[in-house]
Design an enzyme around this catalytic site. Structure first.
Site, short mmCIF file in Angstrom:
data_model
loop_
_atom_site.label_atom_id
_atom_site.label_comp_id
_atom_site.label_asym_id
_atom_site.label_seq_id
_atom_site.Cartn_x
_atom_site.Cartn_y
_atom_site.Cartn_z
N HIS A 48 31.55 48.15 43.11
CA HIS A 48 30.35 47.45 42.66
C HIS A 48 29.18 47.68 43.61
O HIS A 48 28.83 46.82 44.42
CB HIS A 48 30.64 45.94 42.51
CG HIS A 48 31.44 45.64 41.29
ND1 HIS A 48 32.21 44.52 41.14
CD2 HIS A 48 31.57 46.33 40.12
CE1 HIS A 48 32.79 44.52 39.95
NE2 HIS A 48 32.42 45.62 39.31
N HIS A 81 39.04 48.32 41.14
CA HIS A 81 39.40 46.93 40.79
C HIS A 81 40.73 46.83 40.05
O HIS A 81 41.28 45.75 39.92
CB HIS A 81 38.30 46.33 39.91
CG HIS A 81 36.93 46.59 40.45
ND1 HIS A 81 36.15 47.63 40.01
CD2 HIS A 81 36.23 45.98 41.42
CE1 HIS A 81 35.02 47.64 40.69
NE2 HIS A 81 35.04 46.64 41.55
N CYS A 103 42.72 49.89 44.23
CA CYS A 103 43.03 49.67 45.65
C CYS A 103 44.51 49.31 45.79
O CYS A 103 45.02 48.46 45.04
CB CYS A 103 42.17 48.55 46.21
SG CYS A 103 42.63 48.13 47.91
N HIS A 131 35.97 38.90 35.83
CA HIS A 131 35.89 39.95 36.86
C HIS A 131 36.91 41.05 36.51
O HIS A 131 38.04 40.75 36.13
CB HIS A 131 36.17 39.36 38.24
CG HIS A 131 35.89 40.34 39.35
ND1 HIS A 131 36.79 41.32 39.72
CD2 HIS A 131 34.80 40.52 40.13
CE1 HIS A 131 36.26 42.04 40.69
NE2 HIS A 131 35.05 41.58 40.97
N GLU A 133 38.82 42.88 38.24
CA GLU A 133 40.12 42.80 38.91
C GLU A 133 41.02 41.77 38.21
O GLU A 133 42.24 41.99 38.06
CB GLU A 133 39.94 42.41 40.39
CG GLU A 133 41.28 42.36 41.12
CD GLU A 133 41.19 41.84 42.54
OE1 GLU A 133 40.17 42.06 43.21
OE2 GLU A 133 42.17 41.20 42.97
N THR A 172 41.75 39.35 45.09
CA THR A 172 41.75 39.74 46.51
C THR A 172 40.45 39.40 47.23
O THR A 172 40.39 39.48 48.45
CB THR A 172 41.96 41.26 46.64
OG1 THR A 172 40.94 41.92 45.88
CG2 THR A 172 43.32 41.68 46.14
N ASN A 232 33.15 39.97 46.55
CA ASN A 232 33.28 39.66 47.98
C ASN A 232 31.92 39.48 48.65
O ASN A 232 31.80 38.70 49.58
CB ASN A 232 34.17 40.70 48.68
CG ASN A 232 33.44 41.97 48.99
OD1 ASN A 232 32.80 42.07 50.03
ND2 ASN A 232 33.52 42.94 48.10
S1 SF4 Z 1 37.93 44.42 49.09
FE1 SF4 Z 1 40.11 44.42 49.65
S2 SF4 Z 1 41.22 44.60 47.73
FE2 SF4 Z 1 39.08 45.16 47.32
S3 SF4 Z 1 39.02 47.38 47.55
FE3 SF4 Z 1 38.53 46.52 49.55
S4 SF4 Z 1 40.51 46.40 50.65
FE4 SF4 Z 1 40.94 46.67 48.47
#
Ligand code: SF4
Length: 318
Positions: A48, A81, A103, A131, A133, A172, A232
């Site tokens: 993103h 994701h 990931c 989302h 993910e 995550t 995040n």
């Molecule tokens: S934020 Fe965490 S779960 Fe997402 S891609 Fe990065 S390491 Fe992987």
């Protein structure tokens, strides 16, 4: 006569920016372009961040939302994701070449969900509705096997099949503190619920939030470099506010900074979400240097050495 610039201490949080999963996903697209030539299709934004997506588009990647938007004779890459199981299954049915850039820490949650399902447990997933993910993780199991909760309040309203046969998993990239509260509420309402040791929040999310908590007491304002659809990054803004920095803002890059709102500040914290490249951090630091006499202080709360390998099909080829 030129006016003297006002002094400013700029606290640079570390770790910040790219995580191992994002780094790997970008490498996968770049290596796929070298192996197969352009165009290579990518289902959903690989990570993103508009800057990253635009630069890959310039190299020949074509971003689409669904597999149906890809021709069958070009390779397609699935984003970091993760995707519902139906997506690779459909790619196989259509005999497409695909590379999964999910990931490994998201794949780990997929495996957890499948293991619990095989043991007869229904899943409660803590995550944000819509989302990618969450869509990908819920899509690992048959419909109805994963109940999504976003808040402590949601925990009171869910109606699982058997309250004694439940497990929980998490997105995550959640807030560590908010998730701990939701996990606690789940354990109170469903004492038999099974879960991971802590939660599934990844090391990168945890470390970036810890660094913001360490910076927050020193600063008048916090800028988080990241995209509005980056989970995040948005959590970093919330952690900044919750840790006492009333002006915590998400900016995609230097051009988004509201300089008027920063008028009179003596200190600023800068961090970046896991999908934001360091070049954008440098751009923001330079923008502050243009306006202030800047002293940079590094606030490092952890060092990261995590690296993920790209899939073998690409390693062999380039
Ligand atoms: S934020 Fe965490 S779960 Fe997402 S891609 Fe990065 S390491 Fe992987």
């Amino acid at each position: 006569m030129e006016h003297a610039k006002p002094p400013l201490t700029l606290y640079l949080a570390a770790p910040r920016g790219f995580c191992a999963g994002v780094d790997r996903a970008i490498k996968i697209v770049e290596m796929a372009l070298r192996k197969w030539g352009a165009p290579v299709y990518v289902r959903h934004e690989i990570v993103h961040n508009k800057f990253v997506v635009d630069s890959l588009r310039d190299q020949g990647a074509i971003f689409v939302e669904e597999l149906d938007d890809c021709p069958t004779d070009r390779p397609v890459i699935f984003s970091a994701h993760g995707v519902p199981k139906a997506v690779p299954a459909e790619a196989e049915r259509r005999e497409m070449v695909y590379v999964d850039a999910t990931c490994p820490l998201v794949s780990k949650v997929h495996i957890e969900a499948e293991r619990h399902h095989a043991n007869g447990l229904q899943m409660v997933m803590i995550g944000h509705v819509g989302h990618p993910e969450v869509i990908g993780t819920m899509g690992q199991l048959p419909e109805g096997e994963v109940i999504l909760v976003e808040t402590v309040e949601d925990v009171a309203t869910i109606a699982p099949r058997d309250p004694d046969a439940l497990a929980f998993i998490t997105q995550t990239t959640l807030s560590v503190d908010d998730t701990a509260e939701i996990v606690e509420a789940l354990k109170v309402r469903f004492p038999a619920i099974v879960g991971p040791g802590k939660e599934d929040i990844c090391y990168a999310t945890t470390n970036r939030q810890a660094a913001v908590k360490a910076v927050a007491p020193h600063i008048d304002a916090l800028l988080v470099i990241g995209a509005p659809n980056s989970s995040n990054s948005k959590r970093l803004v919330e952690v900044g506010s919750a840790s006492g920095c009333a002006y915590s803002q998400l900016v995609m890059r230097a051009a988004d900074i509201d300089w008027r709102a920063l008028d009179g500040i003596r200190s600023v914290g800068v961090t970046a979400g896991a999908s934001a490249p360091e070049v954008l951090v440098n751009e923001v630091v330079d923008a502050f240097r243009d306006r202030y006499e800047v002293v940079v202080e590094l606030v490092e709360t952890a060092q990261e050495r995590v690296e993920f390998k790209v899939p073998r099909v690409l390693r062999e080829a380039v």
